[in-house]
Design a protein around this motif. Structure first.
Motif, PDB file in Angstrom:
ATOM      1  N   GLU A  37       0.825  -1.207   0.000  1.00  0.00           N
ATOM      2  CA  GLU A  37       0.000   0.000   0.000  1.00  0.00           C
ATOM      3  C   GLU A  37       0.859   1.257   0.000  1.00  0.00           C
ATOM      4  O   GLU A  37       0.546   2.232  -0.669  1.00  0.00           O
ATOM      5  CB  GLU A  37      -0.955  -0.007   1.199  1.00  0.00           C
ATOM      6  N   ARG A  38       1.957   1.217   0.725  1.00  0.00           N
ATOM      7  CA  ARG A  38       2.883   2.358   0.751  1.00  0.00           C
ATOM      8  C   ARG A  38       3.487   2.573  -0.636  1.00  0.00           C
ATOM      9  O   ARG A  38       3.590   3.691  -1.126  1.00  0.00           O
ATOM     10  CB  ARG A  38       3.966   2.140   1.804  1.00  0.00           C
ATOM     11  N   ARG A  41       0.886   4.164  -2.904  1.00  0.00           N
ATOM     12  CA  ARG A  41       0.702   5.601  -2.629  1.00  0.00           C
ATOM     13  C   ARG A  41       1.902   6.419  -3.111  1.00  0.00           C
ATOM     14  O   ARG A  41       1.743   7.431  -3.778  1.00  0.00           O
ATOM     15  CB  ARG A  41       0.516   5.841  -1.126  1.00  0.00           C
ATOM     16  N   SER A  47      -4.509   6.119  -4.247  1.00  0.00           N
ATOM     17  CA  SER A  47      -4.990   5.533  -3.003  1.00  0.00           C
ATOM     18  C   SER A  47      -5.131   4.031  -3.238  1.00  0.00           C
ATOM     19  O   SER A  47      -5.333   3.588  -4.379  1.00  0.00           O
ATOM     20  CB  SER A  47      -6.340   6.127  -2.616  1.00  0.00           C
TER      21      SER A  47
END
Length: 86
Positions: A37-38, A41, A47
């Motif tokens: 997820e990092r 982003r 997102s």
């Protein structure tokens, strides 16, 4: 044609840079929760929700299958298994 379609389409009938980047993220293995997820982003500027929307649409795109059949077929199997469990 919208700006997103133009930027995503690549102009040659193939995948755009963003779509190729999404598939590249899925090809990698991730060390732990949150790392993917990092990367989404920071690396893609998306997102996680938008990322997974794009990924899900890519799984139904024949251009994605032609570009990376191993990854797309693996993700299609995972998606089908999740749908069956519901």
């Amino acid at each position: 044609m919208t700006e997103e379609q133009g930027a995503a389409g690549g102009g040659d009938g193939g995948l755009g840079e963003r779509e190729r980047a999404v598939l590249a993220v899925e090809r990698r293995s991730w060390p732990g929760p949150g790392a993917k997820e990092r990367a989404v982003r920071e690396g893609l500027g998306l997102s996680p929700t938008r990322y997974y929307q794009l990924l899900n649409a890519l799984l139904d795109d024949p251009r994605a299958l032609a570009h990376d059949p191993v990854t797309v077929n693996r993700l299609r199997r995972v998606r089908a298994e999740k749908r069956q469990r519901r």
